[in-house]
Design an enzyme around this catalytic site. Structure first.
Site, PDB file in Angstrom:
ATOM      1  N   ILE A 123       0.829  -1.210   0.000  1.00  0.00           N
ATOM      2  CA  ILE A 123       0.000   0.000   0.000  1.00  0.00           C
ATOM      3  C   ILE A 123       0.861   1.256   0.000  1.00  0.00           C
ATOM      4  O   ILE A 123       0.371   2.353  -0.272  1.00  0.00           O
ATOM      5  CB  ILE A 123      -0.949   0.022   1.211  1.00  0.00           C
ATOM      6  CG1 ILE A 123      -0.143   0.001   2.515  1.00  0.00           C
ATOM      7  CG2 ILE A 123      -1.941  -1.110   1.149  1.00  0.00           C
ATOM      8  CD1 ILE A 123      -0.879   0.536   3.696  1.00  0.00           C
ATOM      9  N   ALA A 126       8.545   3.193   0.172  1.00  0.00           N
ATOM     10  CA  ALA A 126       9.465   4.302   0.408  1.00  0.00           C
ATOM     11  C   ALA A 126      10.893   3.842   0.164  1.00  0.00           C
ATOM     12  O   ALA A 126      11.138   2.728  -0.290  1.00  0.00           O
ATOM     13  CB  ALA A 126       9.299   4.831   1.832  1.00  0.00           C
ATOM     14  N   ALA A 129      11.702   1.147   3.285  1.00  0.00           N
ATOM     15  CA  ALA A 129      10.789   0.036   3.568  1.00  0.00           C
ATOM     16  C   ALA A 129       9.494   0.210   2.784  1.00  0.00           C
ATOM     17  O   ALA A 129       9.252   1.251   2.168  1.00  0.00           O
ATOM     18  CB  ALA A 129      10.500  -0.025   5.067  1.00  0.00           C
ATOM     19  N   VAL A 131       5.043  -1.115   2.987  1.00  0.00           N
ATOM     20  CA  VAL A 131       4.005  -1.570   3.914  1.00  0.00           C
ATOM     21  C   VAL A 131       2.975  -2.422   3.182  1.00  0.00           C
ATOM     22  O   VAL A 131       2.545  -2.089   2.072  1.00  0.00           O
ATOM     23  CB  VAL A 131       3.307  -0.369   4.580  1.00  0.00           C
ATOM     24  CG1 VAL A 131       2.222  -0.838   5.549  1.00  0.00           C
ATOM     25  CG2 VAL A 131       4.326   0.495   5.321  1.00  0.00           C
ATOM     26  N   LYS A 152       5.264  -3.597   8.075  1.00  0.00           N
ATOM     27  CA  LYS A 152       6.317  -2.789   7.455  1.00  0.00           C
ATOM     28  C   LYS A 152       7.561  -3.655   7.284  1.00  0.00           C
ATOM     29  O   LYS A 152       8.048  -4.257   8.253  1.00  0.00           O
ATOM     30  CB  LYS A 152       6.632  -1.574   8.321  1.00  0.00           C
ATOM     31  CG  LYS A 152       7.581  -0.577   7.676  1.00  0.00           C
ATOM     32  CD  LYS A 152       7.666   0.717   8.482  1.00  0.00           C
ATOM     33  CE  LYS A 152       8.496   1.768   7.762  1.00  0.00           C
ATOM     34  NZ  LYS A 152       8.503   3.058   8.507  1.00  0.00           N
ATOM     35  N   ASP A 287       8.154  13.632  12.135  1.00  0.00           N
ATOM     36  CA  ASP A 287       7.924  13.536  10.684  1.00  0.00           C
ATOM     37  C   ASP A 287       6.430  13.701  10.419  1.00  0.00           C
ATOM     38  O   ASP A 287       5.805  12.874   9.761  1.00  0.00           O
ATOM     39  CB  ASP A 287       8.425  12.179  10.176  1.00  0.00           C
ATOM     40  CG  ASP A 287       8.728  12.204   8.684  1.00  0.00           C
ATOM     41  OD1 ASP A 287       8.805  13.303   8.114  1.00  0.00           O
ATOM     42  OD2 ASP A 287       8.878  11.119   8.094  1.00  0.00           O
TER      43      ASP A 287
END
Length: 515
Positions: A123, A126, A129, A131, A152, A287
């Site tokens: 879904i 990055a 990693a 997910v 993750k 973040d």
């Protein structure tokens, strides 16, 4: 291999004309001449665009470095920082075979024996990693129930790539510091070291799970913010499994309005959450861009924020928090002299700095933004002017506040998106004033005494002996060479403090005996 990678970096930098960043300002005249020669090449695109394209071409580690660098307009020009802020983790997903391999390496058994079901289509993907959604079976006594989870997974073999690129980044930073006229002030090696720490933290998903768990505990029972539950039995260094949350991304305003969420209230509560994390807890999600925030829309939790992606968190000491609160309140009250004197007292500026000059400089930056809605304020421009002031007065960069600055900009962006007319200052001031009162008021002092009571009780039995020894030393003949009157006063104060401790602890213990 490393030599080949280095050659590629040099090639990409030369192609994008990035050699001019260092050579044009070099202190050595020969290097400046070379910079002018190379800089004579014509580039259609702006230097910030060329830097962004170069980082994207060099891969995930350099993209991530560009993202971190975009939060440091104190170190790089604002036009470049703004362009780097456009960097996104648009990294292609790694294939199912690699995901399966990573999961089986972590769990030492087939994926089907770990998860009840697993969606192999990610879904989100990055640089470090990606997910996936899955379900797990949780046993409670003789029964078991199925739970929806988010899994993750670190990219396979990402660590060696990162280590190699970090070594090369450190080498390049050393060259910038050596050959650039502004290299020492920009502290490029410190920036790379800071980036190194953040990136290694993101490579350990156990740390990220612990961050999530701490934030969840800090906001336990809160109606403002919900953090997912971590399923520790399924967590490994390369895999993190947590509760799957059904929420709407915060930037999908139409869907939130349809669900009945009060958008203006949501904006105010976002500011409150930020200041609560920073000043109450000293532990904050660092973040907080819209991609990592969602909002629950079910009737029982309507309008409650949800946090995601906990790889980067910031921490502040008690002194950091008090200093920041004093500065924020001084800003709110337009007490620029207090802001200037606090900077000097803290050692952030040279001790010979004139308070009135720094006060006037801060006033020129901050005064224009008061009594204006967020829509009319560009915090980017405000920060740029503040950093120009910092350069003029040689303000030292405080590493512990870098993440806070980045997060504040994230909060500003979120607030602007939700409610352009939100008054950030008016929303924050009452919270900070209450926090300061709680820190220095009588109740706070009494609470700290209660917290320290166990330590005081263990130290008190030794005080009479220490006082007796101190008084005996006072009675001994004093050498005529040096007379230290301070010691006598210190011993006297020690006796007074001991008496006060006994009195305070007596007030704590007597009710226990009476019961």
């Amino acid at each position: 291999m490393r030599l080949f990678r280095f050659a590629k970096i040099v090639s990409v930098f030369y192609k994008q004309g990035l050699d001019e960043f260092v050579l044009l300002d070099a202190p050595n005249p020969l290097l400046r001449g070379l910079g002018k020669l190379l800089g004579s090449r014509k580039h259609v695109q702006h230097r910030g665009v060329r830097l962004r394209l170069a980082l994207e071409a060099l891969g995930p580690v350099f993209v991530k470095f560009g993202q971190v660098l975009s939060t440091r307009p104190d170190l790089i020009p604002m036009d470049i920082a703004s362009e780097l802020s456009l960097l996104q983790d648009r990294v292609p997903a790694f294939p199912e075979a690699d995901v399966r391999k990573a999961l089986e390496a972590a769990y030492k058994r087939p994926t089907e024996q770990v998860f009840a079901s697993f969606d192999w289509k990610p879904i989100a993907s990055a640089s470090v990693a990606q997910v996936h959604f899955a379900t797990i079976q949780i046993k409670t006594g003789d029964t078991s129930e199925e739970r929806e989870v988010a899994v993750k997974v670190l990219r396979p073999d990402i660590k060696p790539v990162i280590e190699s690129d970090l070594a090369l980044l450190s080498l390049l930073a050393g060259w910038v510091e050596k050959f650039s006229a502004d290299g020492r002030r920009l502290k490029p090696r410190e920036v790379v070291s800071e980036f190194n720490k953040y990136l290694h933290d993101e490579l350990d998903l156990i740390k990220e799970a612990a961050n999530c768990s701490q934030l969840r505990r800090n906001f336990s029972g809160s109606t403002l913010l919900y953090m997912p539950e971590v399923h520790w039995d399924w967590c490994e260094q390369s895999v993190m499994v947590m509760e799957r949350l059904h929420a709407t991304p915060v930037n999908q305003l139409d869907k939130l309005r349809e669900a009945g969420v009060d958008i203006k209230k949501l904006a105010r509560e976002g500011v409150e959450i930020f200041f609560t994390q920073v000043f109450r807890d000293g532990f904050f999600h660092a973040d907080m861009h819209p991609g990592n925030i969602a909002v629950r829309t079910d009737p029982a939790h309507l309008g409650q924020y949800v946090g995601m992606d906990f790889g980067i968190v910031g921490t502040l000491t008690d002194n950091d928090r008090r200093y920041l609160a004093e500065n924020f309140l001084a800003f709110f009250r337009r007490d620029y002299r207090r802001v200037a004197s606090a900077h000097i007292e803290s050692g952030w500026v040279p001790p010979g700095t004139r308070v009135d000059e720094l006060e006037n400089a801060v006033r020129s930056v901050c005064e224009p933004i008061f009594d204006r809605p967020l829509a009319d304020i560009s915090f980017g421009k405000v920060l740029l002017r503040l950093f120009q002031v910092s350069r003029r007065f040689n303000v030292e960069i405080q590493p512990q506040l870098v993440l806070l600055q980045k997060t504040l900009l994230n909060v500003e962006g979120l607030g602007r998106q939700l409610d352009p007319y939100l008054d950030l200052w008016a929303t924050a001031q009452p919270f900070l004033e209450k926090w300061m009162k709680d820190q220095i008021g009588p109740e706070a002092v009494w609470q700290r005494l209660i917290e320290q009571a166990p330590y005081l009780s263990s130290a008190l039995p030794q005080l009479p002996r220490l006082i007796h020894q101190s008084l005996e030393r006072r009675a001994e003949p004093v050498a005529p060479v040096v007379v230290n009157t301070t010691t006598g006063w210190t011993n006297a104060w020690l006796a007074i403090i001991a008496f006060c401790m006994l009195a305070i602890l007596g007030t704590l213990w007597i009710p226990l005996f009476l019961d």
